[in-house]
Design a protein around this motif. Structure first.
Motif, mmCIF file in Angstrom:
data_model
loop_
_atom_site.group_PDB
_atom_site.id
_atom_site.type_symbol
_atom_site.label_atom_id
_atom_site.label_comp_id
_atom_site.label_asym_id
_atom_site.label_seq_id
_atom_site.Cartn_x
_atom_site.Cartn_y
_atom_site.Cartn_z
ATOM 1 N N CYS A 278 0.644 -1.469 0.072
ATOM 2 C CA CYS A 278 0.179 0.257 0.209
ATOM 3 C C CYS A 278 0.666 1.291 -0.130
ATOM 4 C CB CYS A 278 -1.173 0.104 1.002
ATOM 5 S SG CYS A 278 -1.503 -1.401 0.588
ATOM 6 N N THR A 279 2.004 1.108 0.806
ATOM 7 C CA THR A 279 2.970 2.555 0.500
ATOM 8 C C THR A 279 3.348 2.771 -0.436
ATOM 9 O OG1 THR A 279 2.913 1.517 2.896
ATOM 10 C CG2 THR A 279 4.435 3.294 1.862
ATOM 11 N N MET A 280 3.996 1.682 -0.680
ATOM 12 C CA MET A 280 4.590 2.149 -2.046
ATOM 13 C C MET A 280 3.845 2.491 -3.468
ATOM 14 S SD MET A 280 6.130 -1.845 -2.814
ATOM 15 C CE MET A 280 6.683 -2.104 -4.315
ATOM 16 N N LEU A 281 2.362 1.545 -3.404
ATOM 17 C CA LEU A 281 1.441 2.306 -4.608
ATOM 18 C C LEU A 281 0.940 3.667 -4.334
ATOM 19 C CD1 LEU A 281 -1.105 -0.953 -4.729
ATOM 20 C CD2 LEU A 281 0.237 0.535 -6.295
ATOM 21 N N VAL A 282 0.618 3.571 -3.074
ATOM 22 C CA VAL A 282 0.089 5.394 -2.834
ATOM 23 C C VAL A 282 1.488 6.722 -2.600
ATOM 24 C CG1 VAL A 282 -0.474 6.872 -0.220
ATOM 25 C CG2 VAL A 282 -1.391 4.823 -1.272
ATOM 26 N N GLY A 283 2.162 6.267 -2.509
ATOM 27 C CA GLY A 283 3.284 6.360 -2.253
ATOM 28 C C GLY A 283 3.645 7.413 -3.856
ATOM 29 N N VAL A 284 3.946 6.590 -5.388
ATOM 30 C CA VAL A 284 4.189 6.417 -6.454
ATOM 31 C C VAL A 284 3.481 7.182 -6.598
ATOM 32 C CG1 VAL A 284 3.711 4.230 -7.703
ATOM 33 C CG2 VAL A 284 5.301 5.324 -7.985
ATOM 34 N N THR A 285 1.716 6.458 -6.675
ATOM 35 C CA THR A 285 0.969 7.650 -7.019
ATOM 36 C C THR A 285 1.368 8.752 -7.436
ATOM 37 O OG1 THR A 285 -0.139 6.035 -6.897
ATOM 38 C CG2 THR A 285 -1.021 7.288 -7.877
ATOM 39 N N LEU A 288 3.307 11.107 -8.652
ATOM 40 C CA LEU A 288 2.934 10.706 -9.478
ATOM 41 C C LEU A 288 2.396 12.471 -10.314
ATOM 42 C CD1 LEU A 288 2.461 7.787 -11.481
ATOM 43 C CD2 LEU A 288 4.243 8.888 -12.536
ATOM 44 N N LEU A 289 1.752 12.967 -8.998
ATOM 45 C CA LEU A 289 0.334 13.919 -9.248
ATOM 46 C C LEU A 289 1.858 15.176 -8.729
ATOM 47 C CD1 LEU A 289 -3.333 12.843 -8.154
ATOM 48 C CD2 LEU A 289 -2.046 12.823 -10.430
ATOM 49 N N GLN A 290 3.071 15.559 -8.553
ATOM 50 C CA GLN A 290 2.934 16.183 -7.832
ATOM 51 C C GLN A 290 3.734 17.062 -8.959
ATOM 52 O OE1 GLN A 290 2.691 17.335 -4.375
ATOM 53 N NE2 GLN A 290 1.588 14.775 -4.572
ATOM 54 N N SER A 291 3.696 18.616 -8.981
ATOM 55 C CA SER A 291 4.628 19.467 -9.139
ATOM 56 C C SER A 291 5.834 19.960 -8.870
ATOM 57 C CB SER A 291 3.837 20.686 -9.958
ATOM 58 O OG SER A 291 2.903 21.213 -9.044
ATOM 59 N N ASP A 292 5.539 20.519 -7.535
ATOM 60 C CA ASP A 292 6.624 20.424 -6.404
ATOM 61 C C ASP A 292 7.601 19.423 -6.917
ATOM 62 O OD1 ASP A 292 7.677 22.727 -4.230
ATOM 63 O OD2 ASP A 292 8.488 21.084 -4.347
ATOM 64 N N SER A 301 9.723 9.570 -1.195
ATOM 65 C CA SER A 301 11.004 9.040 0.014
ATOM 66 C C SER A 301 9.184 7.521 0.238
ATOM 67 C CB SER A 301 10.549 9.332 1.192
ATOM 68 O OG SER A 301 12.151 10.265 0.435
ATOM 69 N N VAL A 302 7.899 7.930 0.456
ATOM 70 C CA VAL A 302 6.964 7.203 1.122
ATOM 71 C C VAL A 302 7.413 5.630 0.148
ATOM 72 C CG1 VAL A 302 4.143 6.821 1.481
ATOM 73 C CG2 VAL A 302 5.759 8.960 1.552
ATOM 74 N N SER A 303 6.750 6.193 -1.138
ATOM 75 C CA SER A 303 7.045 4.532 -1.745
ATOM 76 C C SER A 303 8.179 3.652 -1.946
ATOM 77 C CB SER A 303 7.049 4.896 -3.847
ATOM 78 O OG SER A 303 7.217 4.290 -4.235
ATOM 79 N N VAL A 423 4.966 -0.407 -9.651
ATOM 80 C CA VAL A 423 5.281 0.454 -8.944
ATOM 81 C C VAL A 423 6.215 1.292 -9.650
ATOM 82 C CG1 VAL A 423 6.600 1.290 -6.719
ATOM 83 C CG2 VAL A 423 4.253 -0.274 -7.503
ATOM 84 N N GLY A 424 7.711 -0.018 -9.814
ATOM 85 C CA GLY A 424 8.900 0.040 -10.696
ATOM 86 C C GLY A 424 8.324 1.261 -12.287
ATOM 87 N N VAL A 425 7.381 0.764 -12.841
ATOM 88 C CA VAL A 425 6.659 1.696 -13.720
ATOM 89 C C VAL A 425 6.930 2.814 -13.445
ATOM 90 C CG1 VAL A 425 5.474 1.403 -16.161
ATOM 91 C CG2 VAL A 425 6.022 -0.441 -14.888
ATOM 92 N N GLY A 426 5.412 3.122 -12.651
ATOM 93 C CA GLY A 426 5.502 4.579 -11.784
ATOM 94 C C GLY A 426 6.466 4.914 -11.342
ATOM 95 N N THR A 427 7.880 4.716 -10.462
ATOM 96 C CA THR A 427 8.569 5.068 -10.101
ATOM 97 C C THR A 427 9.786 6.169 -11.676
ATOM 98 O OG1 THR A 427 8.997 3.955 -8.562
ATOM 99 C CG2 THR A 427 10.911 5.295 -8.582
#
Lengths: 640, 483, 127, 498
Positions: A278-285, A288-292, A301-303, A423-427
């Protein structure tokens, strides 16, 4: 003795700095150099499997004990190195942030506390340094003292305190269960009272999980890490959250590494696995949405902590065969520390020059920051797990671990493996986005006030050097650190597991390459379609939910108080009014001295005489006609 | 023997001397006050030395045919030491705080008298002398509560007296019943009612005692006087309404539980099972209300209500660890709460700010004060470098070991809410522009800040080395659980 | 009924005293004139004296003077009579004192009406 | 000679004040002499009663019986100095001496004219003699006569001030008290009719056998006694006259009226109820419950009414009503502890209430302020007076170390011994209410901002008297010794040897 000296060195450094008044020297550098040398020299025995212990003999219930086994040694050296690298970077950077002295003091104190956590020999000592670390690092987060910083810092402090309290309660339960102070580095605990043991472990999990940024307790992390000054962010993300991981490792030790867990604690492995995923998924998702840039890194880091927790979970789940998961976790802890620190430092360099961290306002910076761009690129390669850099090594080990777990046939684990790859893809996607928007593309910013400085380059360079070394020779670390660490924790089969491990096999490399390719494609699609600007509704994000829950809690507390106030005041005022009315009535009868009865009013003396004679008549009649005995007895007996 | 008399007399004589010196200069008066306080503290320490080294001090006699005795046992001695030590700090703080206040003579006179009365509560060896000093404490502290002499203060004073006297009345009835059942009121011979075993009406008696002492211990719903009494000068709020007076109530309940009923008898009584819930409710409700208060002293007051029930909860667990936690909390909470109040007082005196919402930037003006305040806040949450962690730990351990594990949860939840209650205060003090703040500079800052910082330091020291006071805690626990 | 009546008749002095007592009491209660109240009190006391003396009476008893030559069959009880003498003295002194007070009240208030005095005093108090 | 004096000491205790009282008017103009004589008589009386009390204690409770005129019991009048007699004699003498000292200093400011003052002392001594007589007489009719003497002197004392309200209060008091006297006489008559005896001992013995034949008559007698003594003792609800009378009298008079006179009637009622009627018969008639019930009501209502008074002396007067309730409650408990408490409360309330009234009188004469709300600053200007007032207040509230506590403690023991928890609660609630009406006085006096008036302490004699009384309160609270022993023995006499 060494074990006490290690945390003491930065502490003394802080004292010196306080004593020096306004004059500032780069004390963190000095202190961490000493710690680095002393630590790697003094703890060499620990690597070789000879733990050191030390006890301060205080009277009373608290005797701080210290220990160092291979795990501790790895963490101590890692911390010292990271601090050392960052303290090369910090002086130049902090010229822009100001309040350099308080930053130094805080850095030193945090280092002292972190080292203390690692060398602690029992859970009380660990908790002591853990809490100290919270307080010291709190000043990092709040360094800027602006509204955002204060909010983030408050959030951070509150979560950390909650974590500390969880650990404290867990301590009570574990203490009740095992009948003694839980120690560190002595293997699984034997519990006498099984009722409380799993609860204690769960509380430890929650407590350390908060520090480790474990979903759903990670809410504080992105705020705190992005608002702190960059060197602090680097250390927060690089090391402080690893303290949580360290705690989780030690929690696992209480339950027992490398053995089939007792039925009461068997949930620990799958539980950690689920939480890690869960941590991986939530972190990476979220990343992805951050602009900062800093927030993106923080979410990563979470991910990445998710990877580590997942590895621990798999290690516990597989029991004696779980060496790969555990070692992968430890390995990833080290690697993540290196590249995350490097990434933060790189972003910091850009921030110093441009005063911007918003990715969409940056671009084409490789011209102004060529060295930084290269070093950042290395770090990006590291975190995405490109073969040839350090991330690849640890992720491969973790992947092996997860695959082994999936081979056990449990549907949960099969899904975990699939998500692991996703998650690797998302990273990859998010870091492609970071690097592309920042260093490639068209330049967007008007002017750059400051270019690169040698301190920045040196600091990042050292980190990159270690990353590349590990990347090229991944087995070096496994043999030197991961295996002794796993063995120190009781994973007997760790050496055997690692023996059969070859990093450079086609399957793993191909898998990673495919992941990278998919990630880059995904990033391209995302940037083109504006997918990354998506902002989900508040209630969908954990953060929003957390905020809402917090607001609800506040309102609930307020309404409880209001209810209490209205109830108590109305009740009291009602009572008071009644009492006053009664008093007034009695008083009026008393003062007026008149009683009107049957058309005749008796005033004053007549009234008095009337009362007198009336009493007499009452007394006579009372006995004669009303049975006085029962009449008077009745109310009295009722009141018994 | 002489020590105990001198300890009690030094405050009383000092108070009378101060009262008889209307024209004395502040300097002379302060010197005298300090002298008498130190004397009282020194003699109390000597008493403690005797008691903890295994000696017995007993002073007994008859008042109007009723036997009374002064015989400090470990519990009383611990309470006496808390009182004696903290009184010194509060006295020094008072020198700073009261420097520019009117009516100093009355203030110091009654401060000293209250000192000896509080010591009397601690050292009394029978219910009768306990009751006597408990009553006197109300009257000795009343002039301090209404020191401001405005309408609000007078109203608060009326409430204080009314609540205290009603409580004392309940205690009186309970004492008479106890006297009838046990035939004696002396603590020395073990729990008074233990020999009689269970009998009808025992629960009512316990209820009377708890209600009576609970007034001063501010058990909800008997707590309403406490926030009102915060109108008093800050040293008084700190010392009396966070420590001495409210502790006399808590101490009374401890006495009732362990010296009158005894833990074995309590464990057999149905009623005693309800008591932890009352304490638990007070813990949570008090701190929840505290979070909603804007006036800092009121916030601290409600917080006091909550914290006092920690001690009671520990006592009601009827388990050695719970009692150890309670005693340890008496020690550690007092140091921290005094620090908090001192901090609030310095802020009020120096910047005239009493509301949390106005305190932006105060921290930059008074860094030492607010740092101590922050340290104490962390302690109230129960973080480790502070001594309250240990008390909380033992309270939780007692709850778990005594089979009352929900109360461990209550303590933790209260820790969360404490964080909600205090962290914003501390953080708010450092927000805002640090340069654009006016400062009134009332009182003598050094004399106020020094005890504050020192107390915070003591709290940290005790947190790192709880063994410093542990022998006392152990002695108390042994005196009740090992005979 | 007849028995009751005969009992009443036989005990006529007691009946008289009861009647007197009620008259006295009602006078004290209902009359607002101070003198009348005083008289009411005197009537009440007389009722009690009467009862006392009647209690000492022996039907057909002789005067309790011991005559050696002619010893009577029975004497009336002399003690109540003697006591009532004292009682009357007391009563008289009370009356005298009360009269003195009434004089003072009249001097102050200009009336001997208890109700008016009360009103005047309450008026003073209210002001 | 000394032997003769010693043998006749009981009668001297009664006769001496009466005799001096008759002599006093001859020196009416020489105030100093009058005052000296009064104080001398009281001092000698105190010495004599102390001697008597010692004698009684030394005899282990055996009473000293004095037969007036040499006539023995059923015919003659007996004076019995038993435990009760010695106890109350001591109280009377102990309170009236300081009050006399105070009066010698303060009376000039309260009563105008030397002759008037001399007459005041006459009444004062008459009251003292009557009270002494009431405490030791064993003859019912003698009780009536002494009660009348006391009543008349009380009325005189009330009317001693020149104010018209004094005369009115005195008149009201007189009417009611005379009604009461009539009823006492009626009660005596009924008892005499049934038993044929006026001597209490003989009457009791006779009553024990005949009461079953005439239960209604006995009850009539008891009712008459209850109402008669009740109105004089201001037993609720017959207390109506008391606030006016006690608040309007000169302060020494208020002190003895509230502190002693009322108690004298209670002692007489106790004698009648316990020595003549007897505890068993009281239970048969449920009289004990009635006493407890009315006592509780008196405590609560009296205290609440006192709370509402702004006039200081009136507040104290209502407080007396409440405290009388305590005594009746203690009587009604019908056990030794409760009875001891009631008796001891007679003593302690006597001293405390005298101290309170005297202090209030001093404040009023020195400052002219009669209302509680106007007393701000008095504590600063008159420390000794207000100090004594404070001590007395603490005593009345029942703080340990002060005399009020002892009485209440025994009453609490008694009420719990009787299983009457409600009574215990009311006793304690009364204490709290007592604090409620007395502490505002202290608070205002000490802690409210003071006006700039230049008030001074009263004279030396007043201060001496006040300090004596305060010491008495303290001594009674800490080492009540013989007084408590006497009370205990008297209570035992009442309840056990009957």
């Amino acid at each position: 003795m060494l074990l006490v000296i290690l945390p003491l060195i930065p502490f003394l450094g802080a004292l010196v700095l306080i004593g020096m008044g306004e004059k500032v020297i780069n004390m963190p550098f000095v202190a961490s150099s000493i710690v680095l040398i002393l630590g790697s020299w003094g703890l060499r025995g620990a690597f070789a499997g000879m733990p050191i212990t030390y006890e301060i003999p205080l009277s009373g219930p608290f005797n701080p004990t210290f220990q160092a086994d291979a795990v501790t040694a790895v963490f101590v050296v890692l911390a010292a190195f990271l601090w050392w690298a960052v303290s090369i970077y910090a002086p130049e950077y902090m010229k822009h942030e100001g309040r350099i002295r308080s930053f130094y003091i805080c850095t030193l104190l945090t280092q002292s506390a972190v080292l203390g956590v690692f060398v602690a020999g029992d859970l009380f000592t660990l908790l002591l340094f853990f809490e100290l670390m919270t307080v010291a690092s709190f000043f990092w987060v709040i360094h800027r003292w602006n509204e955002e910083a204060i909010r983030a810092a408050y959030f951070y402090l509150f979560f950390s305190i909650v974590g500390g309290l969880f650990i404290a309660l867990g301590l009570v339960f574990i203490r009740a269960a095992i009948g003694g102070v839980p120690t560190i580095g002595t293997g699984p605990a034997t519990f006498l009272d099984p009722k409380f043991f799993p609860w204690g472990l769960a509380l430890f999990l929650a407590g350390f999980g908060i520090k480790a940024g474990m979903v759903p307790l990670h809410l504080w992390l992105p705020h705190a890490h992005s608002v702190a000054p960059t060197p602090a962010s680097a250390l927060l993300s690089g090391l402080l959250i690893k303290v949580g991981a360290y705690g989780l490792i030690r929690t696992g030790e209480l339950a027992g590494w490398g053995m089939e867990l007792a039925s009461l604690t068997r949930w620990l492995g799958p539980g950690l696995t689920i939480l890690g995923t869960c941590t991986m998924l939530v972190g990476v998702t979220a990343a992805l949405l951050q602009s900062d840039a800093k927030r993106l890194l923080a979410y990563h880091s979470v991910s990445q902590m998710g990877y580590i927790i997942l590895g621990l979970g798999v290690g516990l789940f597989l029991g004696p065969a779980g060496g790969m998961g555990l070692m992968g976790s430890i390995y990833h802890i080290v690697n993540h520390a290196l590249f995350k620190a490097a990434l933060f430092l790189g972003v910091g360099v850009v921030y110093v020059g441009t005063k911007k961290t918003n990715l969409y306002e940056l671009g084409g910076l490789w011209r102004s920051y060529p060295v930084t761009a290269i070093l950042m690129f290395l770090a990006v390669l590291g975190i995405t797990g490109t073969p040839g850099l350090n991330g690849y090594a640890s992720k491969t080990m973790l992947h092996h671990g997860v695959s082994e777990a999936a081979n056990s046939g449990l549907p949960l684990m099969i899904w975990v493996e699939r998500l692991f790859n996703l998650v690797g893809v998302g990273t990859t996607a998010s870091f492609t986005k970071l690097f592309y928007l920042m260093f490639l593309g068209k330049p967007k910013q008007e002017k750059i006030t400051q270019g690169e400085r040698w301190q920045f380059q040196v600091a990042m360079g050292f980190l990159a050097l270690v990353m590349v070394t590990i990347g090229v020779r991944p087995n070096l670390f496994v043999d030197a650190c991961a295996i002794p660490a796993a063995q120190a924790l009781g994973m007997e089969g760790a050496a055997a597991t690692a023996m059969g491990l070859s990093f450079w096999n086609i399957g793993d490399i191909m898998g990673m390459v495919i992941t990278l390719a998919l990630g880059i494609t995904f990033c391209w699609v995302g940037l083109k379609t504006g997918l990354f600007h998506l902002s989900p509704p508040v209630w969908l994000t954990l953060e929003g939910l957390g905020k809402m829950a917090f607001c609800q809690l506040q309102t609930a507390l307020a309404s409880i108080e209001k209810l209490y106030l209205t109830l108590s005041t109305s009740l009291l005022s009602d009572l008071r009014a009644r009492g006053n009315g009664l008093l007034l009535a009695i008083h009026r009868l008393d003062t007026s001295g008149t009683l009107t009865a049957g058309g005749r009013s008796l005033a004053d003396i007549s009234l008095s005489a009337g009362v007198l004679i009336g009493t007499l008549i009452f007394l006579i009649l009372a006995y004669t006609y009303i049975d006085l005995g029962s009449y008077v007895r009745l109310p009295l007996s009722l009141m018994r | 023997m002489t020590d105990i008399i001198l300890a009690l007399l030094s405050g009383l004589v000092g108070g009378i001397v101060i009262a008889l010196l209307p024209q004395a200069s502040n300097r002379l008066r302060n010197t005298l006050v300090l002298l008498f306080s130190v004397a009282g503290a020194v003699f109390s320490w000597r008493v403690a030395g005797t008691v903890f080294s295994g000696g017995t001090i007993r002073l007994s006699g008859e008042i109007a045919g009723l036997a009374w005795s002064l015989q400090p046992d470990p519990l009383g001695t611990v309470f006496g030491l808390i009182v004696a030590t903290l009184w010194l700090f509060a006295t020094v703080y008072s020198f700073g705080y009261m420097a520019d206040e009117p009516r100093q003579r009355t203030y110091y006179a009654f401060l000293l008298i209250a000192f000896s009365v509080a010591l009397g509560v601690a050292f009394s060896g029978s219910l009768l002398s306990l009751y006597l000093f408990y009553e006197l404490l109300t009257f000795a502290t009343y002039p301090l509560v209404i020191h401001e002499r405005n309408d609000e203060a007078i109203r608060a004073g009326v409430k204080y007296i009314a609540y205290s006297l009603c409580g004392a009345g309940a205690i009186l009835i309970a004492i008479v019943v106890t006297h009838g059942w046990a035939g004696s009121l002396d603590f020395a011979g073990g729990p008074l009612l233990a020999r009689g075993g269970l009998r009808p009406g025992l629960g009512w008696l316990l209820g009377l005692y708890v209600a009576g002492f609970g007034v001063k211990a501010a058990i909800m719903p008997l707590h309403r006087w406490l926030p009102e009494a915060m109108i008093a000068p800050t040293p008084i709020s700190a010392l009396l309404h966070a420590v001495a007076v409210v502790y006399s109530g808590v101490y009374g309940i401890l006495r009732v539980v362990y010296s009158v009923f005894g833990h074995e008898l309590m464990a057999q009584m149905n009623f005693s099972r309800a008591l932890p819930w009352v304490a638990g409710f007070t813990i949570l409700a008090g701190v929840i209300i505290a979070t909603q208060q804007d006036v800092l002293k009121r916030r601290l007051a409600y917080h006091t209500i909550s914290q006092l029930s920690y001690i009671l909860l520990g006592a009601f667990t009827l388990h050695p660890w719970g009692l150890a936690g309670a005693i340890f909390h008496m020690i550690s909470y007092s140091t921290l709460k005094i620090t908090l109040f001192f901090g609030a007082g310095i802020v009020a005196k120096q910047t005239t700010k009493i509301r949390v919402s106005d305190m932006g930037g105060v921290g930059w003006q008074l860094p030492w004060t607010m740092a101590s305040f922050g340290v104490a806040s962390l302690g109230m949450i129960g973080m480790l470098p502070l001594n309250t962690f240990w008390s909380k730990y033992y309270l939780m351990r007692g709850s778990v070991a005594g089979g009352k594990w929900p109360f461990a949860l209550v303590l933790i939840i209260s820790g969360f809410i404490n964080a909600l209650c205090f962290l914003p205060t501390v953080v708010a003090a450092f927000t805002g522009d640090r340069d654009q703040l006016s400062r009134e500079k009332g009182g003598n800052v050094t004399l106020m800040v020094a005890p504050t910082v020192l107390l915070a330091g003591i709290a940290v020291l005790l947190g790192l080395w709880p063994g410093l006071v542990w022998p006392g805690v152990e002695a108390v626990v042994n005196s009740f659980f090992i005979r | 009924m007849r028995i009751l009546l005969s009992k009443l008749l036989i005990n006529y002095p007691y009946m008289a005293s009861v009647v007197l007592f009620i008259i006295g009491a009602s006078t004290v209660l209902t009359r607002s004139n101070l003198f009348k109240k005083l008289i009411g009190i005197n009537i009440m006391e007389s009722a009690i004296f009467l009862m006392f003396i009647a209690a000492g009476n022996t039907r057909g008893g002789a005067v309790p003077i011991l005559d050696q030559a002619n010893p009577g069959a029975s004497y009336i009880n002399p003690i109540p009579s003697a006591l009532m003498l004292t009682g009357i003295v007391v009563s008289v002194s009370v009356t005298a004192f009360a009269l003195a007070l009434i004089v003072r009240l009249y001097d102050s208030y200009g009336t001997t009406n208890a109700r008016r005095i009360a009103e005047m005093r309450n008026g003073v108090a209210d002001r | 000679m000394t032997a003769a004096i010693r043998a006749n000491l009981p009668v001297f205790a009664v006769i001496a004040p009466l005799f001096v009282a008759f002599v006093l008017p001859t020196f009416a103009r020489r105030t100093r002499l009058v005052e000296g004589l009064v104080i001398f008589v009281q001092a000698v009386g105190l010495w004599g009663t102390a001697y008597l009390a010692r004698l009684v204690l030394a005899q282990g409770g055996l009473p000293i019986i004095y037969e007036v005129g040499g006539w023995s019991a059923p015919w003659g009048i007996e004076l019995v100095v038993g435990n009760l007699g010695a106890f109350f004699l001591l109280v009377v003498a102990g309170v009236s001496l300081p009050v006399a000292i105070y009066a010698s200093g303060n009376l000039a400011k309260e009563v105008e004219g030397a002759r008037r003052r001399a007459w005041f002392y006459v009444l004062y001594l008459l009251l003292g003699g009557a009270l002494a007589g009431m405490s030791i007489t064993n003859d019912l009719f003698n009780v009536f006569v002494l009660v009348e003497v006391a009543t008349l002197s009380c009325c005189g004392l009330v009317s001693a001030s020149q104010e018209p309200s004094g005369a009115e209060a005195a008149f009201n008091y007189l009417i009611l008290a005379t009604l009461g006297s009539g009823m006492i006489l009626g009660g005596i008559g009924f008892l005499y009719i049934v038993t044929g005896h006026l001597n209490m001992g003989f009457a009791a013995r006779a009553l024990a056998t005949v009461w079953q034949d005439y239960p209604h008559v006995v009850w009539m007698a008891i009712s008459f006694f209850m109402v008669g003594f009740g109105v004089k003792a201001a037993f609720f609800p017959l207390h109506i006259w008391l606030p006016d009378a006690h608040s309007v009298a000169p302060s020494p008079a208020s002190a003895v009226l509230s502190g002693l006179a009322v108690k004298g009637y209670i002692i007489c009622l106790m004698k009648v109820l316990f020595h003549v009627v007897g505890p068993e018969l009281m239970q048969v008639f449920s009289l004990n419950r009635l006493l407890v019930l009315l006592g509780m009501v008196a405590i609560l209502i009296g205290s609440i009414l006192a709370l509402g008074q702004d006039e200081l002396k009136r507040r104290l007067a209502f407080s007396t009503v409440a405290q009388i309730g305590y005594i009746f409650l203690g009587m009604g408990l019908l056990n030794v502890k409760g009875m001891t408490g009631a008796l001891f409360h007679i003593a302690s309330h006597g001293i405390i209430k005298s101290a309170l009234f005297l202090a209030a009188g001093a404040v009023i004469t020195q400052t002219g302020k009669e209302r509680v709300s106007e007393l701000a600053g008095v504590g600063k200007k008159m420390p000794i007076t207000m100090g004594v007032f404070t001590i007395a207040s603490l005593g009345l509230v029942g703080i340990p170390l002060f005399s009020g506590f002892v009485g209440k403690w025994y009453m609490l023991l008694g009420s719990l011994g009787a299983g009457d928890y409600l009574a215990a609660a009311v006793i304690v609630a009364g204490s709290v209410l007592c604090a409620g009406y007395l502490f505002p006085v202290i608070r205002v006096a000490y802690f409210e901002p003071a006006p700039a008036d230049d008030w001074q302490e009263p004279g030396v004699r007043q201060r001496l008297a006040l300090i004596l009384l305060a010491m008495g309160i303290f001594v009674l609270g800490t080492i009540p010794g013989p007084l408590l022993e006497l009370a205990l023995a008297a209570a035992t006499d009442f309840l056990v040897f009957n």
